[in-house]
Write a protein that holds these residues in place. Structure first.
Motif, short mmCIF file in Angstrom:
data_model
loop_
_atom_site.label_atom_id
_atom_site.label_comp_id
_atom_site.label_asym_id
_atom_site.label_seq_id
_atom_site.Cartn_x
_atom_site.Cartn_y
_atom_site.Cartn_z
N ALA A 169 -9.57 -21.48 -18.83
CA ALA A 169 -10.35 -20.37 -19.39
C ALA A 169 -9.71 -19.85 -20.67
CB ALA A 169 -10.46 -19.24 -18.37
N PRO A 170 -10.51 -19.60 -21.71
CA PRO A 170 -9.97 -19.11 -22.98
C PRO A 170 -9.41 -17.70 -22.85
CG PRO A 170 -12.36 -19.04 -23.01
CD PRO A 170 -11.98 -19.74 -21.75
N ILE A 171 -8.56 -17.34 -23.80
CA ILE A 171 -7.89 -16.04 -23.80
C ILE A 171 -8.45 -15.19 -24.92
CG2 ILE A 171 -5.69 -14.88 -24.24
CD1 ILE A 171 -4.37 -17.41 -22.96
N SER A 172 -8.90 -14.01 -24.56
CA SER A 172 -9.36 -13.02 -25.54
C SER A 172 -8.61 -11.70 -25.37
CB SER A 172 -10.87 -12.80 -25.41
OG SER A 172 -11.31 -11.83 -26.34
N GLU A 173 -8.61 -11.18 -24.12
CA GLU A 173 -7.93 -9.92 -23.83
C GLU A 173 -6.47 -10.21 -23.43
OE1 GLU A 173 -9.08 -6.63 -23.84
OE2 GLU A 173 -10.80 -7.45 -24.92
N VAL A 174 -5.55 -9.58 -24.16
CA VAL A 174 -4.12 -9.82 -23.98
C VAL A 174 -3.43 -8.54 -23.54
CG1 VAL A 174 -1.98 -10.54 -25.09
CG2 VAL A 174 -4.15 -11.61 -25.76
N ALA A 175 -2.69 -8.60 -22.42
CA ALA A 175 -1.83 -7.49 -22.00
C ALA A 175 -0.39 -7.93 -22.19
CB ALA A 175 -2.08 -7.14 -20.54
N LEU A 176 0.45 -7.03 -22.69
CA LEU A 176 1.85 -7.39 -22.84
C LEU A 176 2.75 -6.18 -22.62
CD1 LEU A 176 3.21 -6.50 -25.85
CD2 LEU A 176 1.55 -8.19 -26.62
N CYS A 177 3.92 -6.47 -22.10
CA CYS A 177 4.96 -5.46 -21.91
C CYS A 177 6.29 -6.20 -21.99
CB CYS A 177 4.81 -4.75 -20.57
SG CYS A 177 5.95 -3.36 -20.36
N THR A 178 7.06 -5.93 -23.01
CA THR A 178 8.27 -6.69 -23.28
C THR A 178 9.34 -6.44 -22.23
OG1 THR A 178 9.17 -4.94 -24.69
CG2 THR A 178 7.80 -6.63 -25.75
N GLY A 179 10.33 -7.33 -22.19
CA GLY A 179 11.48 -7.15 -21.31
C GLY A 179 11.22 -7.60 -19.90
#
Length: 253
Positions: A169-179
């Motif tokens: 599935a393609p990626i459009s919505e990205v969640a990120l939290c470093t560390g």
């Protein structure tokens, strides 16, 4: 610049009072009064201290400082060597943990998101305003296949990453939290993200990703948290009239 003025500017920038943190934010070790040279880095390791001494820095500003909750209080061994080196060389140490994660200008998450082409940011911690959220969610300009987005992440962080593509599935919505935020994968799911990017992975994280149908990337704790200290160095150099540089002490974790 006077040490007190530098501390005032950093407090105004990072607003540490807004965060309930695991270590003190602000001046952690006091040094000389007059600040002419500043070094920023991810962690106040001995290697970074030695690099700052070589650069004749008057202050070090890091994401990972000292005096964490639960650590042993005795000043012995590694802690003694680090602290004594700072004190003998009269170097100020400032640490900003969660405030540096969250800051939209000089923070880890927002700058990593921008580098990845993630736009229209909103808080990953939906109950908080964006400027106080530990983590962000946003949208790519155009959907990307998992393999293509993995290649972009690796180019941005400069290392091979662990990427669990749970489908094509393609990626459009990205969640990120470093560390070390792998536990936030549930927040990424609640935000309807297609992928969750953080620094570290736990065994159960992969099962969650597979069973819940969200792509997952562990791009390195250190690698994902270079973005705040680097942006801070640029901000200080360009706006505060102090010589400042980011020093990277490579770490594979």
């Amino acid at each position: 610049m006077n040490k007190t003025e530098l501390e005032r500017k950093l407090t105004a920038l990072y607003q540490p009072r807004l965060f309930k943190d695991y270590a003190p934010n602000g001046l952690q070790v006091e040094g000389k009064q007059e600040i002419n040279k500043v070094v920023t880095g991810v962690t106040a390791s001995m290697a970074l201290i030695e690099a700052a001494i070589e650069k004749q820095a008057d202050a070090i500003i890091v994401h990972h400082g000292y005096f964490w909750k639960g650590e042993v209080p005795e000043i012995v061994g590694m802690k003694y060597r680090r602290l004594s080196s700072l004190i003998k060389n009269d170097i100020n140490l400032f640490g900003y943990h969660l405030p540096m994660d969250a800051h939209l200008l000089a923070g880890n998450n927002a700058n990593l998101a921008r580098a990845l082409g993630v736009e229209s940011l909103r808080p990953l911690e939906s109950e908080k305003p964006l400027e106080e959220s530990i983590g962000v969610v946003g949208k790519l300009q155009e959907p990307l296949a998992p393999a293509a987005f993995k290649a972009i992440i690796e180019q941005v962080v400069g290392r091979v990453v662990l990427f669990e593509a749970v489908s094509g599935a393609p990626i459009s919505e990205v969640a990120l939290c470093t560390g070390g935020a792998q536990g936030y994968i549930g927040k990424a799911l609640a935000a309807n993200a297609d992928v969750f990017i953080t620094g570290e992975v736990s065994e159960q994280t992969i099962h969650t990703a597979r069973e819940e149908g969200i792509h997952f990337c562990a791009a390195g704790h250190h690698a994902t948290e270079c973005f705040g200290p680097r942006a801070l160095a640029e901000h200080i150099r360009d706006n505060w009239g102090i010589d400042c540089e980011f020093i990277d002490i490579p770490n594979p974790a």
